[in-house]
Write an enzyme that holds these catalytic residues in place. Structure first.
Site, PDB file in Angstrom:
ATOM      1  N   GLY B  72      -9.769  -9.364  33.313  1.00  0.00           N
ATOM      2  CA  GLY B  72     -10.999 -10.086  33.762  1.00  0.00           C
ATOM      3  C   GLY B  72     -10.513 -10.509  35.420  1.00  0.00           C
ATOM      4  O   GLY B  72     -11.272 -10.291  36.060  1.00  0.00           O
ATOM      5  N   GLN B 180     -15.728 -15.524  29.441  1.00  0.00           N
ATOM      6  CA  GLN B 180     -15.991 -16.322  28.231  1.00  0.00           C
ATOM      7  C   GLN B 180     -16.884 -16.209  27.382  1.00  0.00           C
ATOM      8  O   GLN B 180     -17.100 -16.507  26.317  1.00  0.00           O
ATOM      9  CB  GLN B 180     -15.676 -17.783  28.625  1.00  0.00           C
ATOM     10  CG  GLN B 180     -14.300 -18.276  29.304  1.00  0.00           C
ATOM     11  CD  GLN B 180     -13.158 -18.531  28.158  1.00  0.00           C
ATOM     12  OE1 GLN B 180     -13.564 -18.537  27.057  1.00  0.00           O
ATOM     13  NE2 GLN B 180     -12.034 -18.259  28.686  1.00  0.00           N
ATOM     14  N   HIS B 202      -9.468  -9.360  25.592  1.00  0.00           N
ATOM     15  CA  HIS B 202      -8.400 -10.121  24.756  1.00  0.00           C
ATOM     16  C   HIS B 202      -9.233 -11.597  24.585  1.00  0.00           C
ATOM     17  O   HIS B 202      -8.683 -12.488  23.638  1.00  0.00           O
ATOM     18  CB  HIS B 202      -7.209 -10.648  25.676  1.00  0.00           C
ATOM     19  CG  HIS B 202      -7.169 -11.340  26.719  1.00  0.00           C
ATOM     20  ND1 HIS B 202      -6.598 -12.847  26.823  1.00  0.00           N
ATOM     21  CD2 HIS B 202      -7.619 -10.995  28.246  1.00  0.00           C
ATOM     22  CE1 HIS B 202      -6.917 -13.082  27.881  1.00  0.00           C
ATOM     23  NE2 HIS B 202      -7.293 -12.206  28.842  1.00  0.00           N
ATOM     24  N   THR B 238      -3.300   6.325  35.506  1.00  0.00           N
ATOM     25  CA  THR B 238      -3.583   6.614  34.200  1.00  0.00           C
ATOM     26  C   THR B 238      -4.259   5.770  33.441  1.00  0.00           C
ATOM     27  O   THR B 238      -3.528   4.546  33.383  1.00  0.00           O
ATOM     28  CB  THR B 238      -2.289   7.158  33.912  1.00  0.00           C
ATOM     29  OG1 THR B 238      -1.760   8.293  34.426  1.00  0.00           O
ATOM     30  CG2 THR B 238      -2.286   7.614  32.202  1.00  0.00           C
ATOM     31  N   CYS B 325       0.274 -32.008  36.493  1.00  0.00           N
ATOM     32  CA  CYS B 325       0.749 -33.066  37.185  1.00  0.00           C
ATOM     33  C   CYS B 325       0.687 -32.852  38.746  1.00  0.00           C
ATOM     34  O   CYS B 325       1.135 -31.650  39.112  1.00  0.00           O
ATOM     35  CB  CYS B 325       2.288 -33.438  36.691  1.00  0.00           C
ATOM     36  SG  CYS B 325       3.047 -34.534  37.773  1.00  0.00           S
TER      37      CYS B 325
HETATM   38  C1  LIG Z   1     -13.812 -17.361  33.118  1.00  0.00           C
HETATM   39  C2  LIG Z   1     -12.462 -16.640  33.140  1.00  0.00           C
HETATM   40  N1  LIG Z   1     -12.607 -15.438  34.299  1.00  0.00           N
HETATM   41  C3  LIG Z   1     -11.616 -15.132  34.194  1.00  0.00           C
HETATM   42  C4  LIG Z   1     -10.418 -14.970  33.526  1.00  0.00           C
HETATM   43  C5  LIG Z   1      -9.375 -14.059  33.716  1.00  0.00           C
HETATM   44  O1  LIG Z   1      -9.051 -12.812  32.608  1.00  0.00           O
HETATM   45  P1  LIG Z   1      -8.013 -12.281  32.531  1.00  0.00           P
HETATM   46  O2  LIG Z   1      -6.679 -13.202  32.342  1.00  0.00           O
HETATM   47  O3  LIG Z   1      -7.862 -11.328  31.447  1.00  0.00           O
HETATM   48  O4  LIG Z   1      -7.354 -11.471  33.792  1.00  0.00           O
HETATM   49  C6  LIG Z   1     -10.428 -16.077  32.514  1.00  0.00           C
HETATM   50  C7  LIG Z   1      -9.363 -15.865  31.488  1.00  0.00           C
HETATM   51  O5  LIG Z   1      -8.700 -17.014  31.472  1.00  0.00           O
HETATM   52  C8  LIG Z   1     -11.543 -16.770  32.282  1.00  0.00           C
HETATM   53  O6  LIG Z   1     -11.429 -17.503  31.440  1.00  0.00           O
HETATM   54  S1  FES Z   2       5.173 -32.399  35.686  1.00  0.00           S
HETATM   55 FE1  FES Z   2       5.166 -33.995  37.066  1.00  0.00          FE
HETATM   56  S2  FES Z   2       6.154 -36.065  35.976  1.00  0.00           S
HETATM   57 FE2  FES Z   2       6.379 -33.993  34.770  1.00  0.00          FE
END
Ligand SMILES: Cc1ncc(COP(=O)(O)O)c(C=O)c1O
Ligand code: FES
Lengths: 126, 391
Positions: B72, B180, B202, B238, B325
């Site tokens: 993606g 998605q 995937h 390839t 965080c």
């Molecule tokens: C909305 C969206 N776009 C793009 C991606 C990226 O896909 P990929 O991790 O297969 O490259 C994701 C995956 O997390 C996604 O949820």
């Molecule tokens: S990641 Fe920031 S407090 Fe743990």
């Protein structure tokens, strides 16, 4: 000290934190972190004859923040205020068996909240 | 063995059986290079073109409109940068949204650094863009509209057909990140007026590292990778034959069962949402109606997301949180920010994402474990002012 993933000690403290909870009759409290950033720690102290007799914490934060808070209180409990003031984030990380690199900043939370609490206590009793 | 519940299907899914079966020969005996002249090469080439036909047919496209990629992210990068290259003599303005995946946002940042101008449309509290705002944002020099079909954090589905109509009226290229959505909800490329569309295997039971970009015939796409001339000289290297074959098989399998899968997943998800909203100060994020069937996304006030995920994991439940965080230099979720969640609360997010592999027992297990996880973390939270009882 650095490691790839969470050590068993970190996980163990995270799942069963020592001294978690608030302390309504605390002699002093200290804060660190910022809830807006996703981390916030409050440490409560009960002090007798310059010794940390009891200690509690409340935390909002990541796994490492919880484990750090727990370890900080464990290390500080029973120490004199002077000894406790010398505790560094390094000591805390080591006691935890290391933290992943992007989690090292979490250990600073413990040190700062503890120092803040002790300083607040000293300021109050002077 | 401790029960394990996988509720992170928006992150990735288990390889489906038909996909594995289809891949197996190309991982074992049929290992020829599709560019080779000999029998084994020709067999691999045929497999690749069969996969292209299958993919095209599911999407309602023709095989020449399908370009295989590594996933993606690559499809998104290619689409956005290609559109900029194609349109730069007409104009340098791009319209997208504040809630896109980083696979769109970061290439757009690159384009901004090169002098393109990007309007990031805001969204309402449910995560939907406003068509009026889109219409107002369109300019004479707008060359691309890129909007995701469905959001990965909160599951909100955008009015893609209506956006496509606007794009067509203004003769603007329309790209959809459908990573998605494909295999989860019906999406008709033709009637929605989509010019380019990204997908990733995937997310629908295919293997990791395989994806595709659909490009409407007549668009002269610039090349993505230069080399030996594969993918009609636009994406050399390839080919990932087994991965591509697996993707096509997974897509076909999913598509044929979309109706019944959606029905099953919706029932599970709705039960999950109902059960979890009984937790005090729990809140659903996203749109209740315009929502991917599998995504249940929440905010649990007073509890930090990562610690929730970890505690669930230690109870055998795989979930995720968009919360990160900010003390570490990361920003917390841009999606939650865009739907107006205050900063502190945005650190309390949890996403559970189901698919047809999940069962009623999975939902029961989550409903049994999660309330007490929330209660345990709230009991030691300095920012939680509510009751500290166990639920
Ligand atoms: C909305 C969206 N776009 C793009 C991606 C990226 O896909 P990929 O991790 O297969 O490259 C994701 C995956 O997390 C996604 O949820
Ligand atoms: S990641 Fe920031 S407090 Fe743990």
């Amino acid at each position: 000290m650095w490691c790839e993933t969470f050590s068993d000690t970190v996980i163990e403290h995270f799942m069963a934190p020592r001294n978690a909870g608030s302390m309504p009759d605390a002699d002093a409290e200290g804060n660190s972190g910022d809830p807006d950033c996703g981390d916030s720690l409050t440490i409560y102290l009960k002090v007798k004859d310059h010794v940390i007799e009891d200690i509690r914490f409340m935390v909002f934060g990541c796994v490492a923040a919880v484990a750090t808070s727990s370890m900080t209180t464990e290390l500080a409990k029973g120490k004199t205020l002077d000894e406790a003031l010398k505790l560094t984030d390094q000591d805390i990380v080591e006691a935890l068996g290391g933290l992943p690199e992007n989690k090292l900043h979490c250990s600073v939370l413990g040190e700062s909240a503890l120092k803040d609490a002790i300083q607040n206590y000293l300021a109050k009793t002077e | 063995m401790k029960k394990r519940v996988y509720a992170d299907n928006a992150a990735t899914t288990r390889l489906s059986r038909p996909a594995l079966d289809a891949m197996m020969p190309y991982l074992t005996s049929e290992y020829g290079n599709p560019s080779a002249l000999h029998t084994m090469g020709r067999e691999a080439k045929l497999a690749l073109e069969r996969a292209r036909n299958q993919t095209a047919s599911v999407l309602g496209a023709v095989p020449e409109e399908i370009y295989f990629t590594s996933g993606g992210t690559e499809a998104d990068n290619w689409a956005v940068k290609a559109a900029a290259e194609l349109g730069k003599n007409k104009g340098r303005h791009i319209i997208s949204t504040q809630i896109e995946h980083h696979a769109i946002l970061n290439p757009l940042l690159c384009l901004e650094a090169q002098g393109f101008e990007v309007t990031y449309l805001g969204v309402d509290a449910q995560g939907r863009i406003s068509l009026k705002a889109l219409r107002d944002a369109i300019r004479k020099d707008t060359i691309l509209i890129s909007v995701m079909a469905a959001n990965n954090e909160i599951g909100t589905i955008q009015p893609i057909a209506k956006i496509g109509k606007l794009a067509k009226e203004h003769k603007i290229l329309f790209h959809v990140d459908a990573v998605q959505a494909i295999g989860h909800i019906p999406l008709d490329i033709q009637s929605a007026g989509i010019d380019m569309l990204s997908l990733a295997a995937h997310k629908f039971g295919g293997p990791k590292g395989a994806g595709a970009l659909y490009v409407r015939k007549g668009i002269s796409l610039p090349s993505q990778i230069q080399g030996g001339g594969q993918e009609r000289n636009l994406r050399s290297g390839t080919e990932n034959v087994a991965g591509i074959v697996g993707m096509a098989a997974a897509l076909e399998y999913r598509n044929a069962r979309m109706g019944s899968h959606m029905e099953k997943v919706l029932l599970l998800r709705n039960r999950l949402i109902e059960g979890l909203l009984r937790i005090p100060n729990a809140r659903l994020t996203g749109d209740l109606l315009n929502r991917l069937p599998g995504i249940a996304s929440f905010l649990f006030e007073g509890v930090e997301g990562e610690s929730m995920v970890m505690m669930l994991d230690l109870h055998g439940i795989c979930a995720s949180s968009g919360s990160a965080c900010a003390s570490n230099g990361h920003e917390s979720s841009h999606v939650l920010k865009a739907i107006g969640i205050p900063r502190q609360l945005s650190h309390s997010s949890l996403r559970l994402s189901l698919n047809e592999d999940n069962t009623d027992e999975d939902v029961d297990h989550i409903l049994e474990v999660l309330p007490s996880v929330v209660a345990r973390l709230r009991a030691m939270s300095p920012v939680w002012n509510g009751s500290r009882e166990n639920y």
